[in-house]
Scaffold this motif. Structure first.
Motif, PDB file in Angstrom:
ATOM      1  N   ASP A   1       0.830  -1.213   0.000  1.00  0.00           N
ATOM      2  CA  ASP A   1       0.000   0.000   0.000  1.00  0.00           C
ATOM      3  C   ASP A   1       0.869   1.269   0.000  1.00  0.00           C
ATOM      4  OD1 ASP A   1      -2.411  -1.322  -0.082  1.00  0.00           O
ATOM      5  OD2 ASP A   1      -2.661  -1.401   2.099  1.00  0.00           O
TER       6      ASP A   1
ATOM      7  N   ILE B   1       0.599   4.153  -2.656  1.00  0.00           N
ATOM      8  CA  ILE B   1       0.439   5.567  -2.291  1.00  0.00           C
ATOM      9  C   ILE B   1       1.479   6.414  -3.029  1.00  0.00           C
ATOM     10  CG2 ILE B   1       0.728   7.219  -0.398  1.00  0.00           C
ATOM     11  CD1 ILE B   1      -1.960   5.924  -0.350  1.00  0.00           C
TER      12      ILE B   1
ATOM     13  N   ASP C   1       0.528   9.404  -5.417  1.00  0.00           N
ATOM     14  CA  ASP C   1       1.055  10.758  -5.206  1.00  0.00           C
ATOM     15  C   ASP C   1       1.598  11.360  -6.512  1.00  0.00           C
ATOM     16  OD1 ASP C   1       0.463  11.301  -2.610  1.00  0.00           O
ATOM     17  OD2 ASP C   1       2.299  10.445  -1.787  1.00  0.00           O
TER      18      ASP C   1
ATOM     19  N   ALA D   1      -9.922   7.666  -4.651  1.00  0.00           N
ATOM     20  CA  ALA D   1     -10.710   7.683  -3.409  1.00  0.00           C
ATOM     21  C   ALA D   1     -11.055   6.274  -2.958  1.00  0.00           C
ATOM     22  CB  ALA D   1     -11.975   8.500  -3.632  1.00  0.00           C
TER      23      ALA D   1
ATOM     24  N   GLU E   1      -9.315   3.582  -3.475  1.00  0.00           N
ATOM     25  CA  GLU E   1      -8.103   2.973  -2.910  1.00  0.00           C
ATOM     26  C   GLU E   1      -7.791   3.545  -1.522  1.00  0.00           C
ATOM     27  OE1 GLU E   1      -6.326   0.458  -3.991  1.00  0.00           O
ATOM     28  OE2 GLU E   1      -7.699   0.212  -5.692  1.00  0.00           O
ATOM     29  N   ILE E   2      -8.011   4.835  -1.379  1.00  0.00           N
ATOM     30  CA  ILE E   2      -7.748   5.468  -0.077  1.00  0.00           C
ATOM     31  C   ILE E   2      -8.644   4.869   1.006  1.00  0.00           C
ATOM     32  CG2 ILE E   2      -7.929   7.640   1.209  1.00  0.00           C
ATOM     33  CD1 ILE E   2      -5.492   7.429  -0.597  1.00  0.00           C
TER      34      ILE E   2
ATOM     35  N   GLU F   1      -7.652   2.747   4.311  1.00  0.00           N
ATOM     36  CA  GLU F   1      -8.088   3.182   5.651  1.00  0.00           C
ATOM     37  C   GLU F   1      -8.838   2.052   6.381  1.00  0.00           C
ATOM     38  OE1 GLU F   1      -8.660   8.027   5.313  1.00  0.00           O
ATOM     39  OE2 GLU F   1     -10.351   6.715   4.834  1.00  0.00           O
TER      40      GLU F   1
ATOM     41  N   VAL G   1      -1.825   8.590   3.721  1.00  0.00           N
ATOM     42  CA  VAL G   1      -3.261   8.656   3.421  1.00  0.00           C
ATOM     43  C   VAL G   1      -3.812  10.023   3.798  1.00  0.00           C
ATOM     44  CG1 VAL G   1      -5.524   7.742   4.062  1.00  0.00           C
ATOM     45  CG2 VAL G   1      -3.655   6.174   3.577  1.00  0.00           C
ATOM     46  N   GLU G   2      -3.406  10.536   4.947  1.00  0.00           N
ATOM     47  CA  GLU G   2      -3.866  11.867   5.375  1.00  0.00           C
ATOM     48  C   GLU G   2      -3.382  12.953   4.393  1.00  0.00           C
ATOM     49  OE1 GLU G   2      -2.415  12.263   9.334  1.00  0.00           O
ATOM     50  OE2 GLU G   2      -3.960  10.930  10.220  1.00  0.00           O
TER      51      GLU G   2
ATOM     52  N   ILE H   1      -2.844  12.590   1.131  1.00  0.00           N
ATOM     53  CA  ILE H   1      -3.648  12.504  -0.090  1.00  0.00           C
ATOM     54  C   ILE H   1      -5.044  13.093   0.146  1.00  0.00           C
ATOM     55  CG2 ILE H   1      -4.762  10.902  -1.691  1.00  0.00           C
ATOM     56  CD1 ILE H   1      -2.327   9.200  -1.619  1.00  0.00           C
ATOM     57  N   ARG H   2      -5.619  12.849   1.311  1.00  0.00           N
ATOM     58  CA  ARG H   2      -6.928  13.423   1.647  1.00  0.00           C
ATOM     59  C   ARG H   2      -6.855  14.955   1.585  1.00  0.00           C
ATOM     60  NH1 ARG H   2     -11.425  11.528   4.052  1.00  0.00           N
ATOM     61  NH2 ARG H   2     -11.634   9.282   4.357  1.00  0.00           N
TER      62      ARG H   2
END
Length: 294
Positions: free
Chosen positions: A164, A168, A172, A196, A198-199, A203, A223-224, A226-227
């Motif tokens: 993962d 990511i 990115d 989204a 995948e995110i 999570e 993850v944070e 990318i959010r």
């Protein structure tokens, strides 16, 4: 003259002697009379004494008869008491013997019961000990298997986190910018929706992992990040995981039972597809799993 004088003297002497004899006789008669009277009185007293003695002897004989009867009664009573005591002693001896025999029998029975109980306890202990050893061996095997499973699961989680993290890094590099659209042509959100999905998948996996898994914290920060980039470009991934569920939500929900929840509680425990909003407008509805205890 001398003769006459002698005769006179003789006569006088004779008269005096006679007179003295008479006096003596009278005196003797009086004494005899007194003696007779005393004898008579003595006889009367003797008669009284004899009568009293006879009466006392009669009373004494009566008392002796009564005493003899009482003696017989006492002797009979003593014989009865003696016989009763003998019989009582015999009964006591018999009862004592019976009691002693009963005590001996009960003692032997008690010892046999105790011995039987000890044997049963020993057998139960041996059987229980074997079962405990067997169960302990089984528990140790299960524990070893669980530890092996946990180790394998942790290794798989670490491998999943590693993959993962690589994913990511690739996401990115794909900069998600605001889509362009003109006239009636709708903007293309396909890339943002895939990212989204995948995110949210990542999570969800992170929510089921322990923070001690290698690479966990690094992946969570990515993850944070990318959010934050999504929000900067007008995309919002609505957070639903772990939130309460209510009937007014515009989602597609799959319900599963969970007895660990409070009675009547409904909780979102899985995200199949997240809800995506673009500039405040929903462009993808959520598909979720709801655990409940109804």
């Amino acid at each position: 003259m001398k003769k006459l004088l002698f005769l006179c003297v003789l006569i006088f002497f004779a008269i005096n002697v006679k007179s003295n004899d008479s006096l003596m006789i009278l005196s003797l008669q009086r004494e005899v009379s007194n003696l007779k009277s005393a004898i008579s009185n003595l006889r009367q007293e003797d008669a009284k004494l004899r009568a009293s003695y006879q009466k006392q002897m009669a009373d004494f004989d009566s008392l002796r008869v009564v005493q003899d009867r009482q003696g017989e009664v006492v002797e009979k009573l003593a014989q009865k008491v003696g016989a009763g005591l003998t019989e009582a002693n015999k009964k006591i001896d018999d009862n004592t013997g019976m009691l002693s025999d009963s005590i001996k029998v009960r003692t032997w029975l008690g010892l046999l019961v105790i011995l039987f109980a000890i044997i049963l306890l020993a057998l139960a202990y041996v059987i229980l000990r074997k079962r405990i050893n067997k169960d302990s061996s089984s528990i140790n095997k299960i524990r070893t298997a669980q530890e092996s499973l946990k180790a394998a699961q942790k290794a798989m989680q670490e491998e999943s986190v590693k993959l993962d993290n690589k994913l990511i890094e690739l996401l990115d590099k794909q900069v998600v910018t605001q889509p362009e659209g003109s006239g009636t042509v709708q903007p293309d959100h396909s890339l943002a929706l895939k990212v989204a999905d995948e995110i949210v998948r990542i999570e969800t996996n992170l929510s089921r992992m322990d923070e001690s898994v290698k690479g966990y914290k690094q992946l969570k920060k990515a993850v944070e990040r990318i959010r934050t980039n999504f929000l900067a470009n007008g995309y919002e991934i609505v957070e639903m995981l772990g939130k309460p569920y209510n009937e007014g939500m515009k989602v597609v929900a799959n319900f599963v039972s969970d007895d660990t929840l409070a009675e009547g509680e409904q909780k979102i425990t899985g995200i199949i597809k997240p809800q995506i909003n673009y500039k405040g407008k929903m462009i993808q509805s959520a598909q979720i799993t709801v655990s409940q205890n109804l």
